[in-house]
Write an enzyme that holds these catalytic residues in place. Sequence first.
Site, short mmCIF file in Angstrom:
data_model
loop_
_atom_site.label_atom_id
_atom_site.label_comp_id
_atom_site.label_asym_id
_atom_site.label_seq_id
_atom_site.Cartn_x
_atom_site.Cartn_y
_atom_site.Cartn_z
N ILE A 82 0.82 -1.22 0.00
CA ILE A 82 0.00 0.00 0.00
C ILE A 82 0.84 1.26 0.00
CG2 ILE A 82 -2.00 -1.07 1.12
CD1 ILE A 82 -1.06 0.13 3.77
N GLY A 111 11.60 5.49 1.54
CA GLY A 111 13.03 5.42 1.28
C GLY A 111 13.68 4.23 1.94
N LYS A 144 5.39 -2.10 8.27
CA LYS A 144 6.49 -1.46 7.57
C LYS A 144 7.65 -2.44 7.47
CE LYS A 144 7.79 2.86 8.45
NZ LYS A 144 8.47 4.03 9.09
N ASP A 169 10.22 14.95 11.87
CA ASP A 169 9.68 14.89 10.50
C ASP A 169 8.17 15.07 10.52
OD1 ASP A 169 9.86 14.76 7.77
OD2 ASP A 169 9.90 12.57 7.67
#
Length: 1008
Positions: free
Chosen positions: A679, A683, A701, A822
């Site tokens: 999905i 990086g 992940k 981030d």
Amino acid sequence: MSSKGNSSIPGACKKFKVFLVLCLFSVSSSDDLQVLLQLKSSLSKSKTKVFDSWNPENNLISRSPCKFSGISCNSNQSVTSIDLPYSQVSGWIDFGSVCELKSLTKLDLGGNSLFGNITDGLKNCTKLTYLDLSLNSFSGAMPDLSNLVDLRFLNLNKTGISGEFPWESLEKLSSLEFLSVGDNPLLLRSKFPTEVVNLNKLYWLYLSNCSLEGQIPKEIGNLTELSNLELSSNYLSGEIPETIAKLTKLRQLELYSNELSGKIPLGFRNLISLKRFDASANRLEGDLSEIKSLSNLESLQLFENKLSGEVPEEFGEFKFLVNLSLYGNMLTGPLPQKLGSWADFNFIDVSENHLTGEIPPDMCKRGSMQKLLMLQNRFNGSIPANYANCSSMTRFRVSNNSLSGAVPEALWGLPNLDFLDLADNRFEGSIGPAIQNAKLITQLHLQNNIFSGQLPPEMFEASSLKLIDLSFNRFSGDLSPGIQRLTKLNSLYLQGNGFSGEIPNSITQCAHLNNIDLSQNSFSGDIPSSLGSLESLNSLNLSRNQLTGGIPDSLSSLKLSLLDLSNNRLSGPIPQSLQDSYSNERFFGNPDLCSSSIRFFKPCPSDSPMSPKLRTILSCLLVLTTLVLVVVAMLIFVRRRARDRKSSKSGSSWDVKSFRILNFTEQEITSAIKAENLIGKGGSGNVYRVVLDNGKDLAVKHIWNNNNNNNAEDNRKRSRSGTAAMLMRRSGYLPEFDAEVAALSSVQHVNVVKLYCSITSDDSSLLVYEYLPHGSLWDRMHSCDKVNGRLDWEARYEIALGAAKGLEYLHHGCTRPVIHRDVKSSNILLDEFLKPRIADFGLAKIVQGVCRDGKDSTHVIAGTHGYIAPEYAYTYKVNEKSDVYSFGVVLMELVTGKRPIEPEYGENKDIVYWVCGRMTSRESILGLVDSSIPIAVREDAVKVLRVAVLCTTRLPALRPSMRAVVQMLEDAEPCRLITIAIDKSNSRKHAQLAEYKDGKPNSNKLSP
């Protein structure tokens, strides 16, 4: 013979003339037919069925288009009218071709889905008397209209046009009677067009929301035929001209949301036909005396001005008045006691004034009143008994006055009541059992009164309640276990009363509880350990009671912004995790609590001095335990080495570290890491959606331990990966996988994504998260398809507040603060209810303590272009204020609807530069708000934009903390919008009714 022949010539001539006429009809009809068929062809993708009849084969003899749907012809069979409003017609239209219909007098294409430019070909429709292109999606500038000299009706409302409008071309349209150019906010700003005030046949003029500025010219008085004049939501300033009093035929006058000043002009009382008057959200001053003679008024909206004086007694005699909104002024004196007693009165809002006297008793006399809003005044007396029978009432708000007495019994149980606010008065008595009939009530505000008695069990039948505030009254008795029936309850405030007994365990059945305040009562017994199961709980205040027993360890699992257990009779040790998370004052006033690390608390018994004999025994036990652990560790090491050797032959093995209770195995996860479940890509690896056997969705992940698992050189180096990772850890650098695990393994907050476990092998690592079905905020804001629809302002605000609370927890609520590094909209994920979760902690930094330079920072450059704080460029250091900057950029995205980097900002410029450069005036600031956000709530959006500007201040020290950001966002809570679409006669305008958080309607536009 010759005589007969001669006599037949006239008949032949007559037949020949008829033939010629038929031929001419045929030629004209044929030309018009081709134009219409060409029009049909260009709109062929429309879903409408209107073109089904546009088939010349249906009439083979004349091939006439006059029987086509929406087409009218004259006696010569020439097309005179194309009448296709609201016909689901879509596509691009060639106006040059349409205007080849030489007899066309009416073109009505309003309310469809047409797009493209309105071309210059329109000027060839010289016989048009009626042109309606409203409610479409055209673009570009409007062409010159000066050739359309016969136009009487021109409706360009909400067409999508932009640029400079050709106002000067209207000068030649002296026959115009109806003109609507409103709701085109992309038009360039211009002065009020003087050409318009010369159109003295106009009966309808709608120029709202089309970027007009300057003053309303006094020549407006020339338009004496006007029955409707609307100039709202522009940038008009100055006074309302006195010449407006000449418009004696006016039935509707709307001037709201401008910058008009001065008094209501002299002579305004002459507008005796006026039914709807709205000049709200301006800067008007003076009194209401010029309005007291307008007895035909149905709706009067003058809120948010600077009006003063008394409400005229004559208002009580207005027999048609149904809506009155005067809030946010400086009005004094009483309200007319006959107010609203004649017509089907709908609502009144006179909040935030200085009004006195009693509440008019008969505003719901005819049983149709929905909202009574009179908060923040000086009203006295009691609630009139008549309102107990007002079954239509949805909001009853009279807080912050000087009202007294008992509440009429039936008022508690009004069947449509949503919001009951009696706070900050002098009401007494108890809550009546009739409240069980209030099935729709969501908020009950009774704080700061003299209410007393026990809570009736019937109260817990009002199952829609989300907020209960009974604080600072004289209530007593137990808190009934029946509270468990309030399954939607979000906030419970009972502080400052005389409640006693134990806190019922059943309170944890209210799974959505976010705030609990039971302080300053007489509750006793133990603190229920089940409170630790309330995952949404953000604030818990149990101070100043008579609670006993220990502090439950289960409270450690909650991530609370406020915990206060002070001034009770608690005993035993303070859980270590609570000592680290909260101010020590939260435990003071409990003399039997103990702690080995908090000053002013006695040490726990286990920390008291030991005898030498006991110390020797414990030392021996410690040595023995250590030896046993060493032996066990060696056995585990040997077995693991043997297993690793075996797995190196048969394939890779997985090591599972769980951070929550798991109901799945690693095999279920690893077997689902395949292409069809992919999905997303990043990086460092890919993201997969995994559906477990029990139907639960997870997101996984997959991070490769080397940058490119397909690279041959990396494969040769893979055997050294363990050593490399160890060296990186020794040097102080955490790889992305380790950083994410370290940041999330102990984090539990409703606005931070849940990490269930990690699964690692020699080659790669898996992080198993909760699955968020609505993807990222970036996708919802900026993706091309926007399949899930545009976010309204309320949803955007809730996302902003939730994400802020998540970051606040990371910075201030964790044992060791976490800097995300981030923060961006693509790292804010949305669940099925659009509740946000902060995600992707691959760059996160756990603050270990004070760095060598004395500042809490890290030197690793991280982040995403457009969100990176400016200090990166000159210090290469980042702390929690860098997260605040990035979050400010996210707030700007939410308010403006724009991306952080756009070409329109200029070379090397970003959204922060663009926004700050335009915050020069109220108009320019409002212009920054996303055009899809309704005008009624743009002021609320601006409040959030101001928070964003503070967050993105260039100097980090001047930025607020995330705790302060949360407070500012909570103070900027938006309006609750109710949008009412009203077909506004031929103008097709949409009206809006906006209700502030305190219940004030922002506008209630009525249309003829």
